[in-house]
Design a protein around this motif. Structure first.
Motif, PDB file in Angstrom:
ATOM      1  N   PRO A 223       0.782  -1.236   0.000  1.00  0.00           N
ATOM      2  CA  PRO A 223       0.000   0.000   0.000  1.00  0.00           C
ATOM      3  C   PRO A 223       0.813   1.285   0.000  1.00  0.00           C
ATOM      4  N   ASP A 224       2.100   1.206   0.320  1.00  0.00           N
ATOM      5  CA  ASP A 224       2.942   2.411   0.339  1.00  0.00           C
ATOM      6  C   ASP A 224       3.745   2.581  -0.951  1.00  0.00           C
ATOM      7  N   ALA A 225       3.403   1.809  -1.989  1.00  0.00           N
ATOM      8  CA  ALA A 225       4.193   1.826  -3.223  1.00  0.00           C
ATOM      9  C   ALA A 225       4.320   3.226  -3.815  1.00  0.00           C
ATOM     10  N   LEU A 226       3.238   3.967  -3.883  1.00  0.00           N
ATOM     11  CA  LEU A 226       3.288   5.292  -4.502  1.00  0.00           C
ATOM     12  C   LEU A 226       3.661   6.385  -3.513  1.00  0.00           C
ATOM     13  N   GLN A 227       3.496   6.120  -2.224  1.00  0.00           N
ATOM     14  CA  GLN A 227       4.002   7.062  -1.225  1.00  0.00           C
ATOM     15  C   GLN A 227       5.523   7.105  -1.298  1.00  0.00           C
ATOM     16  N   SER A 387     -18.225  -1.318   5.055  1.00  0.00           N
ATOM     17  CA  SER A 387     -18.318  -1.511   6.501  1.00  0.00           C
ATOM     18  C   SER A 387     -17.358  -2.584   7.002  1.00  0.00           C
ATOM     19  N   LYS A 388     -17.068  -3.561   6.157  1.00  0.00           N
ATOM     20  CA  LYS A 388     -16.171  -4.651   6.544  1.00  0.00           C
ATOM     21  C   LYS A 388     -14.702  -4.307   6.328  1.00  0.00           C
ATOM     22  N   SER A 389     -14.451  -3.241   5.589  1.00  0.00           N
ATOM     23  CA  SER A 389     -13.076  -2.870   5.258  1.00  0.00           C
ATOM     24  C   SER A 389     -12.479  -1.990   6.348  1.00  0.00           C
ATOM     25  N   THR A 390     -11.229  -2.204   6.641  1.00  0.00           N
ATOM     26  CA  THR A 390     -10.562  -1.412   7.681  1.00  0.00           C
ATOM     27  C   THR A 390      -9.475  -0.494   7.144  1.00  0.00           C
ATOM     28  N   SER A 391      -9.062  -0.709   5.905  1.00  0.00           N
ATOM     29  CA  SER A 391      -8.028   0.136   5.319  1.00  0.00           C
ATOM     30  C   SER A 391      -8.259   0.243   3.819  1.00  0.00           C
ATOM     31  N   SER A 392      -7.576   1.171   3.195  1.00  0.00           N
ATOM     32  CA  SER A 392      -7.758   1.410   1.772  1.00  0.00           C
ATOM     33  C   SER A 392      -6.446   1.872   1.158  1.00  0.00           C
ATOM     34  N   VAL A 393      -6.442   1.990  -0.158  1.00  0.00           N
ATOM     35  CA  VAL A 393      -5.317   2.575  -0.879  1.00  0.00           C
ATOM     36  C   VAL A 393      -5.868   3.700  -1.748  1.00  0.00           C
ATOM     37  N   LEU A 394      -4.981   4.464  -2.357  1.00  0.00           N
ATOM     38  CA  LEU A 394      -5.406   5.584  -3.192  1.00  0.00           C
ATOM     39  C   LEU A 394      -5.473   5.154  -4.657  1.00  0.00           C
ATOM     40  N   TRP A 395      -5.113   6.035  -5.544  1.00  0.00           N
ATOM     41  CA  TRP A 395      -5.113   5.719  -6.963  1.00  0.00           C
ATOM     42  C   TRP A 395      -3.794   6.200  -7.544  1.00  0.00           C
ATOM     43  N   PHE A 396      -3.515   5.842  -8.782  1.00  0.00           N
ATOM     44  CA  PHE A 396      -2.184   6.036  -9.351  1.00  0.00           C
ATOM     45  C   PHE A 396      -1.700   7.475  -9.219  1.00  0.00           C
ATOM     46  N   GLU A 397      -2.535   8.452  -9.581  1.00  0.00           N
ATOM     47  CA  GLU A 397      -2.077   9.840  -9.617  1.00  0.00           C
ATOM     48  C   GLU A 397      -2.379  10.627  -8.346  1.00  0.00           C
ATOM     49  N   ALA A 398      -2.872   9.975  -7.306  1.00  0.00           N
ATOM     50  CA  ALA A 398      -3.343  10.703  -6.122  1.00  0.00           C
ATOM     51  C   ALA A 398      -2.296  11.634  -5.526  1.00  0.00           C
ATOM     52  N   LEU A 399      -1.040  11.237  -5.550  1.00  0.00           N
ATOM     53  CA  LEU A 399       0.022  12.027  -4.936  1.00  0.00           C
ATOM     54  C   LEU A 399       0.898  12.729  -5.975  1.00  0.00           C
ATOM     55  N   PHE A 400       0.431  12.735  -7.238  1.00  0.00           N
ATOM     56  CA  PHE A 400       1.199  13.360  -8.315  1.00  0.00           C
ATOM     57  C   PHE A 400       0.917  14.847  -8.403  1.00  0.00           C
ATOM     58  N   SER A 401       1.807  15.567  -9.067  1.00  0.00           N
ATOM     59  CA  SER A 401       1.552  16.955  -9.425  1.00  0.00           C
ATOM     60  C   SER A 401       0.515  16.996 -10.547  1.00  0.00           C
TER      61      SER A 401
END
Length: 435
Positions: A223-227, A387-401
């Motif tokens: 989950p930290d791949a793009l971070q 409701s059953k999920s406890t964590s998530s990830v973003l999307w490819f460009e979420a942290l991009f300029s």
């Protein structure tokens, strides 16, 4: 996000310029206009394109939150989304932000407002109110991923993403729901031999294709791949990152997106799936309006299934981590936060999730605390999944300029048609990230 969709143009992010942010910080600095006085109304500034949230809050003000509204009357003010950031910067500089406001088109603006003392820490505020458990953990995870580890916006909207599939096509082809990437590719191969397009996708918009690249990275590298890319600890041009682009490019090379994917827009891709011309469609839960509409959905809502993006063999990510976003979120002004505002916050946290689901079939990041009836089965399925999920990830460009995002999405079609190689695709995007 941010839902970068043409049909939901009201939610497309517009990044505030560095100069504007600098002026904002200057205007809110030590020489500013002093502390805001106590609020006499529960003022809410939101983009005019969004009518759902104000409508729900007005309904709460007349019912479950009537006492809170009597003490601090709700007053909704609107501004076009294209003018929102400028309006927020102006009000912040004047120390005049309303009690609640749409948090800006990009996380950077909210982070800047937070640094200048204009954003409530909801982890503390909701905990103090005994209402922290009224928020879906997955929504908190998404918010923290977007906002530098802080829970500083409210999830009035919450969308998860995955693969919608045609149950009948799967059954006719003898396909079980894929659990791994290899199984997904094998399913696409089997479907393609029946004459049905395996995947509907919009190459014109681009982001439905780059979503696949990002999801592969999250499943493969964690989950930290793009971070790590955002922090400068990895680059998209590293072999393990290029591998993800190559995997998606291979789907295109095999023809699994059908003919002319580069010229297909969002509406056409959706129609391909909803008319049975494509077996699968990667999309967010905002598509539920169309899925539940018999005039649009010709295959029938009971024939639609939803599955998470599959696991990658040997990967570090979890199939239970759904890509997610919170639309254009809202926040509270810390400078006017008091017991009356806190009472409103507690009432919203307790009641908004159920009310929005009941009256609009609208999914939020607030838990549905009371029984909801008459909700479409597909919508209920997604609500249960959240409701059953406890964590998530973003999307490819979420942290991009902004520039890197544009480069990514405008070159996505070329990636899957073979016009550019996976290596060159990642080089183009990384070059913008480096500048």
């Amino acid at each position: 996000m941010t839902r970068p969709m043409r049909r939901r143009a009201a939610l497309v992010p517009i990044v505030a310029s560095a100069g504007a942010l600098a002026l904002l910080l200057t205007g809110c600095g030590g020489g500013g206009g002093g502390a805001s006085s106590a609020a006499t109304q529960f003022t809410y500034l939101i983009n005019s394109e969004n009518t759902t949230i104000p409508g729900q809050l007005t309904a709460l003000a007349d019912d479950q939150c009537k006492a809170e509204n009597t003490a601090l009357p709700l007053k909704v003010e609107t501004v076009p989304q294209t003018n929102l950031d400028q309006k927020l910067q102006l009000l912040a500089g004047q120390n005049s932000l309303p009690v609640m406001y749409a948090a800006g088109n990009a996380p950077d603006l909210t982070k800047t407002l937070d640094k200048s003392g204009n954003v409530v820490d909801f982890e503390k505020a909701l905990t103090d109110l005994g209402a922290i458990d009224d928020i879906e953990p997955a929504a908190v995870s998404t918010i923290k991923a977007l906002y530098g580890g802080k829970f500083n916006v409210l999830p009035y909207q919450y969308n998860i993403e995955g693969i919608w599939y045609n149950k009948q096509i799967f059954a006719d082809a003898g396909i079980e729901v894929p659990q791994t990437w290899d199984e997904l590719v094998a399913a696409a191969d089997t479907i393609s031999k029946t004459g049905v397009t395996p995947f509907a996708a919009s190459g014109e918009q681009g982001w439905p294709l780059t979503r696949l690249v990002g999801d592969y990275l999250f499943r493969d590298l964690g989950p930290d791949a793009l971070q790590k890319v955002a922090d400068g600890d990895a680059k998209l041009t590293d072999p393990e990152y290029v591998k993800a682009a190559a995997a998606v490019a291979d789907l295109g090379a095999k023809g699994y997106f059908g003919q002319g994917v580069g010229s297909i827009d969002y509406d056409t891709a959706a129609q391909q799936f909803l008319t049975g011309k494509a077996a699968m469609f990667y999309m967010g839960s905002w598509i539920l309006d169309s899925m539940n509409n018999p005039d649009a959905n010709k295959i029938g809502s009971d024939n639609v299934g939803f599955m998470p993006f599959p696991a990658v063999d040997g990967g570090k990510g979890s199939i239970d981590e759904y890509p997610a976003n919170v639309g254009l979120p809202s926040t509270l002004n810390a400078k006017v936060y008091d017991d009356k505002v806190g009472a409103w916050l507690g009432c919203i946290a307790e009641n908004y999730g159920s009310a929005a689901l009941q009256s609009e079939g609208s999914i939020s990041g607030f838990k549905a605390n009371t029984e909801v009836t008459g909700v479409a089965p597909l919508t209920q399925e997604i609500q249960t999944t959240i409701s059953k999920s406890t964590s998530s990830v973003l999307w490819f460009e979420a942290l991009f300029s902004t520039k890197a995002t544009t480069t990514s999405q405008t070159n996505a079609a070329q990636l899957v048609t073979g016009a550019i190689s996976p290596e060159d695709f990642m080089k183009l995007v990384q070059a913008d990230l480096d500048n």
